[in-house]
Design a protein around this motif. Sequence first.
Motif, PDB file in Angstrom:
ATOM      1  N   UNK A 123       0.799  -1.227   0.000  1.00  0.00           N
ATOM      2  CA  UNK A 123       0.000   0.000   0.000  1.00  0.00           C
ATOM      3  C   UNK A 123       0.829   1.273   0.000  1.00  0.00           C
ATOM      4  N   UNK A 124       2.084   1.206   0.443  1.00  0.00           N
ATOM      5  CA  UNK A 124       2.886   2.424   0.469  1.00  0.00           C
ATOM      6  C   UNK A 124       3.220   2.936  -0.926  1.00  0.00           C
ATOM      7  N   UNK A 125       3.112   2.084  -1.935  1.00  0.00           N
ATOM      8  CA  UNK A 125       3.255   2.563  -3.309  1.00  0.00           C
ATOM      9  C   UNK A 125       2.084   3.471  -3.691  1.00  0.00           C
ATOM     10  N   UNK A 126       0.934   3.291  -2.998  1.00  0.00           N
ATOM     11  CA  UNK A 126      -0.282   4.031  -3.337  1.00  0.00           C
ATOM     12  C   UNK A 126      -0.458   5.283  -2.487  1.00  0.00           C
ATOM     13  N   UNK A 127       0.518   5.629  -1.659  1.00  0.00           N
ATOM     14  CA  UNK A 127       0.434   6.866  -0.883  1.00  0.00           C
ATOM     15  C   UNK A 127       0.604   8.070  -1.809  1.00  0.00           C
ATOM     16  N   UNK A 128      -0.023   9.186  -1.489  1.00  0.00           N
ATOM     17  CA  UNK A 128       0.150  10.383  -2.322  1.00  0.00           C
ATOM     18  C   UNK A 128       1.617  10.768  -2.496  1.00  0.00           C
ATOM     19  N   UNK A 129       2.418  10.583  -1.441  1.00  0.00           N
ATOM     20  CA  UNK A 129       3.841  10.913  -1.524  1.00  0.00           C
ATOM     21  C   UNK A 129       4.540  10.073  -2.595  1.00  0.00           C
ATOM     22  N   UNK A 130       4.179   8.795  -2.654  1.00  0.00           N
ATOM     23  CA  UNK A 130       4.828   7.891  -3.601  1.00  0.00           C
ATOM     24  C   UNK A 130       4.404   8.192  -5.035  1.00  0.00           C
ATOM     25  N   UNK A 131       3.119   8.473  -5.227  1.00  0.00           N
ATOM     26  CA  UNK A 131       2.667   8.870  -6.557  1.00  0.00           C
ATOM     27  C   UNK A 131       3.408  10.128  -7.020  1.00  0.00           C
ATOM     28  N   UNK A 132       3.548  11.117  -6.120  1.00  0.00           N
ATOM     29  CA  UNK A 132       4.231  12.360  -6.478  1.00  0.00           C
ATOM     30  C   UNK A 132       5.691  12.108  -6.837  1.00  0.00           C
ATOM     31  N   UNK A 133       6.366  11.274  -6.021  1.00  0.00           N
ATOM     32  CA  UNK A 133       7.775  11.007  -6.299  1.00  0.00           C
ATOM     33  C   UNK A 133       7.954  10.235  -7.598  1.00  0.00           C
ATOM     34  N   UNK A 134       7.048   9.290  -7.864  1.00  0.00           N
ATOM     35  CA  UNK A 134       7.158   8.541  -9.115  1.00  0.00           C
ATOM     36  C   UNK A 134       6.944   9.436 -10.333  1.00  0.00           C
ATOM     37  N   UNK A 135       6.172  10.511 -10.180  1.00  0.00           N
ATOM     38  CA  UNK A 135       6.017  11.457 -11.290  1.00  0.00           C
ATOM     39  C   UNK A 135       7.368  12.061 -11.664  1.00  0.00           C
ATOM     40  N   UNK A 136       8.164  12.449 -10.645  1.00  0.00           N
ATOM     41  CA  UNK A 136       9.498  12.988 -10.902  1.00  0.00           C
ATOM     42  C   UNK A 136      10.398  11.927 -11.540  1.00  0.00           C
TER      43      UNK A 136
END
Length: 360
Positions: A123-136
């Motif tokens: 589930x930590x892949x689905x945290x808003x922080x992780x989505x934002x970092x994966x965008x970068x």
Amino acid sequence: MSTKIGIIGAGGMANYHVPGFRQAGAEVVALCDVSEAAARKAADKHGIGRVFTDVADMLARMPELDAVSVIVPNKFHAPLALQALAAGKHVFCEKPPALNAAQMAEMQAAALKAGRTLMFNFNNRARPESYAMMDYIKAGAVGPINTCQAKWIRRTGIPGFGGWFTTKALSGGGPLIDLLHMIDLGLYFMGYPEPAHVLARTYYDHIKNKEFKGPWGIPDVDNGVTDVEAAAHGFVTFKSGQAMSFQVSWAEMNLREEVSVTFQGTKAGGLVRRLFGVDGIDSTAIDSCEFYTQDNGRSVNHNVPIAADETMGRVRSAVNFVCAIEGTEAPLNTPDQALALMRIIDGAYQSAATGKPVAL
């Protein structure tokens, strides 16, 4: 027609799976648990119409099920996932994927044979922080990630004494296998490179000291077994030349519970972190998503704004499972990745037992 899902296990994670599935438009139509009382209580709480005490019975009597969600102690993840896959169902399973890599390889093969989706609640892949970092990362702003540091450290976080969490035959181990989320998240950011070697140590300090029990209300079991580690530290190298250090614990005297991944890329570095509050209470937690760059000779630190998510991605992860099987989103994780993760966990335990690095 909407996707129909059955829940296996009346545990607390249903509090996230059920709303996530429904948010994605799926129907949760059955709940199965070996305890009929627990099954009925959970079904009533979540408004689920059908209750079963035997998985085979549920699968036989509800052929309309498209998928199942597995929320049971670790020992039963692989057997139940295999049973559901053999019945032609998609599977969303709690972490860890299995007790070991051999079981995970069997699950992977079964999913391929059945032509069904097998996913895990990382589930930590689905945290808003992780989505934002994966965008970068996906945009190329980070460049290749050379190294990362993965942490899930607790000060007083032993989940009961003598229960299934602390019984290796049921859990597969202690915090190394229980709190593998940040190892997974670090691998995810790095592109899940193929592991080469792991060197690890496990520690048993405080593992039977009830002053270090966590705040979740899990009852102790008199005369139960407590034979797992309290902490694990290690270092993984990859065939790509990348490297990762990890630190996981249920009972280490740190300032506060920390859940984090820090990475170093060739263009930028980054941090995704949650600092929990007193005794792990989420309401006082601090979430961070930070991006580090050099700009015209100056060190620039970007605090990336993110939405709050006290579920730490648990609901969004369940949403993604439904979207993945319906073809509207790519799956956040794959069996290939789960197998690589379990190979690292197996190797870490082997290294700790032998005192030597282990080739993967």
